[in-house]
Design a protein around this motif. Sequence first.
Motif, PDB file in Angstrom:
ATOM      1  N   MET A 162       0.831  -1.195   0.000  1.00 35.29           N
ATOM      2  CA  MET A 162       0.000   0.000   0.000  1.00 35.29           C
ATOM      3  C   MET A 162       0.874   1.258   0.000  1.00 35.29           C
ATOM      4  O   MET A 162       0.627   2.198  -0.754  1.00 35.29           O
ATOM      5  N   THR A 163       1.905   1.265   0.811  1.00 33.56           N
ATOM      6  CA  THR A 163       2.806   2.414   0.886  1.00 33.56           C
ATOM      7  C   THR A 163       3.541   2.600  -0.439  1.00 33.56           C
ATOM      8  O   THR A 163       3.657   3.724  -0.937  1.00 33.56           O
ATOM      9  N   ALA A 164       4.016   1.512  -1.032  1.00 33.53           N
ATOM     10  CA  ALA A 164       4.719   1.594  -2.320  1.00 33.53           C
ATOM     11  C   ALA A 164       3.784   2.125  -3.404  1.00 33.53           C
ATOM     12  O   ALA A 164       4.178   2.983  -4.211  1.00 33.53           O
ATOM     13  N   PHE A 165       2.544   1.646  -3.428  1.00 31.23           N
ATOM     14  CA  PHE A 165       1.561   2.127  -4.390  1.00 31.23           C
ATOM     15  C   PHE A 165       1.316   3.622  -4.208  1.00 31.23           C
ATOM     16  O   PHE A 165       1.336   4.394  -5.169  1.00 31.23           O
ATOM     17  N   ALA A 166       1.092   4.043  -2.959  1.00 33.52           N
ATOM     18  CA  ALA A 166       0.812   5.452  -2.678  1.00 33.52           C
ATOM     19  C   ALA A 166       1.992   6.329  -3.084  1.00 33.52           C
ATOM     20  O   ALA A 166       1.808   7.396  -3.689  1.00 33.52           O
ATOM     21  N   ARG A 167       3.199   5.908  -2.789  1.00 36.65           N
ATOM     22  CA  ARG A 167       4.380   6.703  -3.150  1.00 36.65           C
ATOM     23  C   ARG A 167       4.533   6.805  -4.675  1.00 36.65           C
ATOM     24  O   ARG A 167       4.902   7.858  -5.202  1.00 36.65           O
ATOM     25  N   GLN A 168       4.230   5.724  -5.368  1.00 29.37           N
ATOM     26  CA  GLN A 168       4.300   5.735  -6.831  1.00 29.37           C
ATOM     27  C   GLN A 168       3.283   6.727  -7.410  1.00 29.37           C
ATOM     28  O   GLN A 168       3.617   7.520  -8.292  1.00 29.37           O
ATOM     29  N   VAL A 169       2.071   6.712  -6.900  1.00 26.90           N
ATOM     30  CA  VAL A 169       1.042   7.642  -7.357  1.00 26.90           C
ATOM     31  C   VAL A 169       1.458   9.075  -7.041  1.00 26.90           C
ATOM     32  O   VAL A 169       1.354   9.968  -7.886  1.00 26.90           O
ATOM     33  N   PHE A 170       1.943   9.301  -5.828  1.00 26.88           N
ATOM     34  CA  PHE A 170       2.338  10.656  -5.416  1.00 26.88           C
ATOM     35  C   PHE A 170       3.458  11.193  -6.304  1.00 26.88           C
ATOM     36  O   PHE A 170       3.411  12.339  -6.752  1.00 26.88           O
ATOM     37  N   GLU A 171       4.457  10.370  -6.566  1.00 30.34           N
ATOM     38  CA  GLU A 171       5.589  10.802  -7.392  1.00 30.34           C
ATOM     39  C   GLU A 171       5.181  11.054  -8.837  1.00 30.34           C
ATOM     40  O   GLU A 171       5.865  11.770  -9.560  1.00 30.34           O
ATOM     41  N   GLU A 211       5.378  16.522   0.311  1.00 31.24           N
ATOM     42  CA  GLU A 211       5.952  15.224   0.695  1.00 31.24           C
ATOM     43  C   GLU A 211       4.844  14.330   1.252  1.00 31.24           C
ATOM     44  O   GLU A 211       4.095  14.746   2.140  1.00 31.24           O
ATOM     45  N   LEU A 212       4.736  13.127   0.722  1.00 31.42           N
ATOM     46  CA  LEU A 212       3.826  12.132   1.289  1.00 31.42           C
ATOM     47  C   LEU A 212       4.529  11.535   2.502  1.00 31.42           C
ATOM     48  O   LEU A 212       5.490  10.782   2.372  1.00 31.42           O
TER      49      LEU A 212
END
Length: 139
Positions: free
Chosen positions: A7-16, A27-28
């Motif tokens: 979930m964290t990896a997905f969210a960071r990918q979307v944010f970036e 910054e997320l």
Amino acid sequence: MTDHADMTAFARQVFEAQPFSRWIGAELVSVGADDARIALDLCDRHRQQHGFVHGGVISYLADNAITFAGGLALGGNALTSEFKINYLRPGVGERLVAEAQTLSAGKRQAVCTAHVFAESGAERRLCAVAQGTVLPVAG
């Protein structure tokens, strides 16, 4: 998503993948199954003519945090379908932090709230509250 790391990896990918978030300097900070925290170190370009943080910057933080919280609660990509914000006091300080939480999530929508805090050293003041509805998006 199967676990917190996914979930964290997905969210960071979307944010970036958000050019505006990168440009503004956001910054997320963290995400959970139904919550998100986004921060912004303030600089001159974030302020309006009176020296306060521009309302659009505060609104961006609340909206994006709400969308992340709701999207994660819905299990993937999402968009805000409506949004309301109350500005409580001017944004002043060194950093803004938006903390969003999902209040209710079903198959078709999530309703979320966000609190935006202005931080300066150890001082933390609530400057805005928001509520929004988030819809899942295929993709």
